[in-house]
Scaffold this motif. Structure first.
Motif, PDB file in Angstrom:
ATOM      1  N   THR A 163      -4.241   2.509  -6.161  1.00 43.74           N
ATOM      2  CA  THR A 163      -3.586   1.244  -6.494  1.00 43.74           C
ATOM      3  C   THR A 163      -2.474   1.491  -7.514  1.00 43.74           C
ATOM      4  O   THR A 163      -2.580   2.379  -8.358  1.00 43.74           O
ATOM      5  CB  THR A 163      -4.575   0.206  -7.067  1.00 43.74           C
ATOM      6  OG1 THR A 163      -5.161   0.722  -8.241  1.00 43.74           O
ATOM      7  CG2 THR A 163      -5.649  -0.141  -6.064  1.00 43.74           C
ATOM      8  N   THR A 187       0.560  -7.590 -10.927  1.00 49.24           N
ATOM      9  CA  THR A 187       0.331  -7.508  -9.487  1.00 49.24           C
ATOM     10  C   THR A 187      -0.032  -6.073  -9.145  1.00 49.24           C
ATOM     11  O   THR A 187       0.426  -5.144  -9.807  1.00 49.24           O
ATOM     12  CB  THR A 187       1.617  -7.929  -8.729  1.00 49.24           C
ATOM     13  OG1 THR A 187       1.993  -9.238  -9.170  1.00 49.24           O
ATOM     14  CG2 THR A 187       1.415  -7.936  -7.234  1.00 49.24           C
ATOM     15  N   LEU A 205       5.626  -9.143  -1.682  1.00 50.22           N
ATOM     16  CA  LEU A 205       4.361  -9.380  -2.364  1.00 50.22           C
ATOM     17  C   LEU A 205       4.655 -10.282  -3.549  1.00 50.22           C
ATOM     18  O   LEU A 205       5.551  -9.982  -4.349  1.00 50.22           O
ATOM     19  CB  LEU A 205       3.769  -8.040  -2.821  1.00 50.22           C
ATOM     20  CG  LEU A 205       2.386  -8.035  -3.445  1.00 50.22           C
ATOM     21  CD1 LEU A 205       1.333  -8.551  -2.469  1.00 50.22           C
ATOM     22  CD2 LEU A 205       2.028  -6.626  -3.905  1.00 50.22           C
ATOM     23  N   PHE A 221      -0.752  -3.235  -5.725  1.00 52.13           N
ATOM     24  CA  PHE A 221      -0.733  -2.959  -4.294  1.00 52.13           C
ATOM     25  C   PHE A 221      -1.378  -1.607  -4.065  1.00 52.13           C
ATOM     26  O   PHE A 221      -1.584  -0.831  -4.984  1.00 52.13           O
ATOM     27  CB  PHE A 221       0.688  -3.042  -3.714  1.00 52.13           C
ATOM     28  CG  PHE A 221       1.594  -1.897  -4.072  1.00 52.13           C
ATOM     29  CD1 PHE A 221       1.802  -0.847  -3.179  1.00 52.13           C
ATOM     30  CD2 PHE A 221       2.253  -1.866  -5.289  1.00 52.13           C
ATOM     31  CE1 PHE A 221       2.646   0.202  -3.503  1.00 52.13           C
ATOM     32  CE2 PHE A 221       3.096  -0.820  -5.619  1.00 52.13           C
ATOM     33  CZ  PHE A 221       3.297   0.214  -4.728  1.00 52.13           C
ATOM     34  N   ASN A 255       8.282  -7.051   4.440  1.00 54.37           N
ATOM     35  CA  ASN A 255       7.401  -7.985   3.743  1.00 54.37           C
ATOM     36  C   ASN A 255       7.605  -7.942   2.241  1.00 54.37           C
ATOM     37  O   ASN A 255       8.148  -6.974   1.700  1.00 54.37           O
ATOM     38  CB  ASN A 255       5.929  -7.674   4.045  1.00 54.37           C
ATOM     39  CG  ASN A 255       5.572  -7.852   5.512  1.00 54.37           C
ATOM     40  OD1 ASN A 255       4.929  -7.001   6.082  1.00 54.37           O
ATOM     41  ND2 ASN A 255       5.981  -8.942   6.124  1.00 54.37           N
ATOM     42  N   ILE A 263       1.586  -4.226   4.179  1.00 51.76           N
ATOM     43  CA  ILE A 263       2.889  -4.678   3.676  1.00 51.76           C
ATOM     44  C   ILE A 263       3.920  -3.843   4.424  1.00 51.76           C
ATOM     45  O   ILE A 263       4.027  -2.637   4.197  1.00 51.76           O
ATOM     46  CB  ILE A 263       3.037  -4.456   2.154  1.00 51.76           C
ATOM     47  CG1 ILE A 263       1.949  -5.194   1.386  1.00 51.76           C
ATOM     48  CG2 ILE A 263       4.439  -4.875   1.705  1.00 51.76           C
ATOM     49  CD1 ILE A 263       1.917  -4.835  -0.105  1.00 51.76           C
ATOM     50  N   LYS A 276      -4.289  -6.006   3.585  1.00 51.64           N
ATOM     51  CA  LYS A 276      -3.328  -6.366   4.636  1.00 51.64           C
ATOM     52  C   LYS A 276      -2.076  -5.507   4.486  1.00 51.64           C
ATOM     53  O   LYS A 276      -1.601  -5.256   3.381  1.00 51.64           O
ATOM     54  CB  LYS A 276      -2.939  -7.845   4.549  1.00 51.64           C
ATOM     55  CG  LYS A 276      -4.106  -8.794   4.713  1.00 51.64           C
ATOM     56  CD  LYS A 276      -4.640  -8.764   6.118  1.00 51.64           C
ATOM     57  CE  LYS A 276      -5.769  -9.764   6.293  1.00 51.64           C
ATOM     58  NZ  LYS A 276      -6.471  -9.582   7.537  1.00 51.64           N
ATOM     59  N   TYR A 303      -0.263  -1.633   1.251  1.00 46.98           N
ATOM     60  CA  TYR A 303      -1.206  -2.715   1.502  1.00 46.98           C
ATOM     61  C   TYR A 303      -1.304  -3.621   0.283  1.00 46.98           C
ATOM     62  O   TYR A 303      -1.182  -3.152  -0.859  1.00 46.98           O
ATOM     63  CB  TYR A 303      -2.613  -2.155   1.785  1.00 46.98           C
ATOM     64  CG  TYR A 303      -2.639  -1.124   2.880  1.00 46.98           C
ATOM     65  CD1 TYR A 303      -2.859  -1.509   4.194  1.00 46.98           C
ATOM     66  CD2 TYR A 303      -2.425   0.224   2.605  1.00 46.98           C
ATOM     67  CE1 TYR A 303      -2.877  -0.564   5.220  1.00 46.98           C
ATOM     68  CE2 TYR A 303      -2.435   1.171   3.616  1.00 46.98           C
ATOM     69  CZ  TYR A 303      -2.655   0.768   4.920  1.00 46.98           C
ATOM     70  OH  TYR A 303      -2.659   1.700   5.933  1.00 46.98           O
ATOM     71  N   ASN A 304      -1.576  -4.907   0.515  1.00 40.91           N
ATOM     72  CA  ASN A 304      -1.889  -5.769  -0.620  1.00 40.91           C
ATOM     73  C   ASN A 304      -3.336  -5.491  -1.028  1.00 40.91           C
ATOM     74  O   ASN A 304      -4.029  -4.697  -0.378  1.00 40.91           O
ATOM     75  CB  ASN A 304      -1.619  -7.241  -0.299  1.00 40.91           C
ATOM     76  CG  ASN A 304      -2.527  -7.813   0.770  1.00 40.91           C
ATOM     77  OD1 ASN A 304      -3.606  -7.287   1.081  1.00 40.91           O
ATOM     78  ND2 ASN A 304      -2.093  -8.905   1.368  1.00 40.91           N
ATOM     79  N   ASP A 331      -5.116  -2.747   9.047  1.00 40.52           N
ATOM     80  CA  ASP A 331      -5.459  -3.132   7.683  1.00 40.52           C
ATOM     81  C   ASP A 331      -6.405  -2.088   7.103  1.00 40.52           C
ATOM     82  O   ASP A 331      -7.213  -1.492   7.821  1.00 40.52           O
ATOM     83  CB  ASP A 331      -6.131  -4.505   7.672  1.00 40.52           C
ATOM     84  CG  ASP A 331      -5.179  -5.625   8.059  1.00 40.52           C
ATOM     85  OD1 ASP A 331      -3.953  -5.406   8.017  1.00 40.52           O
ATOM     86  OD2 ASP A 331      -5.660  -6.715   8.397  1.00 40.52           O
TER      87      ASP A 331
END
Length: 180
Positions: free
Chosen positions: A75, A150, A143, A152, A141, A136, A134, A129-130, A69
């Motif tokens: 982002t 949203t 989201l 990520f 996976n 992805i 965490k 990662y989210n 993680d």
């Protein structure tokens, strides 16, 4: 008499027609492949990305290990555009984002480095990662989509069982939406 002749003529036509319907050994057959799609009256929804290009830089000595993680600083904003039905599905929690791409060859959970040549980095991949940090897993996976948008995270990671070597990194990530 006319009825008898008429009946004989109709009977003769049936006999001739049956004789014409016999398959010959010289006759060939053909196969027609049929395919298509049945759709309902679903609306069309689309993914909107906050940016279409990302530049990731990293220092090998500070890079996270694959699968750990992390909260890298890069982002990406995501949103779903479409009609009222799309908005309703997002509000109901029935839309998610799935991340697709060429995965690394070890665990297949990060985006592989597609850069080639003498100046390409090796032993390095692109982790997803989210916002809580965490992992992805690529091609696995999802989201959850949010009506307010949203986000990520992305960052360079050291691949397991490989020695990272500095160089250029490239990757192509497809973000798609899935209806639940």
């Amino acid at each position: 008499m006319k009825k008898t002749l008429l009946g004989l003529a109709v009977f003769s036509l049936f006999v001739v027609g049956a004789a014409q319907a016999v398959n010959s050994a010289n006759d060939g057959t053909a196969t027609l492949a049929v395919s298509g799609t049945v759709t309902s009256s679903q609306s069309i929804c689309a993914v909107s990305l906050g940016q279409s290009t990302v530049i990731l830089n990293g220092d090998i000595s500070n890079m996270e290990a694959q699968g750990d993680d992390a909260t890298p600083p890069t982002t990406i904003d995501l949103s779903i555009t479409g009609d009222d039905q799309c908005t309703t599905l997002v509000k109901q929690g029935k839309m998610v984002y799935k991340f697709q791409g060429t995965a690394d060859g070890i665990h297949a959970n990060v985006l592989a480095n597609a850069a080639t040549g003498a100046d390409a980095a090796s032993g390095v991949g692109i982790g997803l990662y989210n916002m809580a940090g965490k992992v992805i897993a690529l091609n696995q996976n999802t989201l959850a989509a949010s009506e307010t948008g949203t986000q990520f995270r992305m960052g360079l990671v050291k691949l397991d069982y490989q020695t990272p070597v500095a160089g250029k990194v490239q990757g192509a990530l497809t973000v798609q939406i899935e209806r639940l």
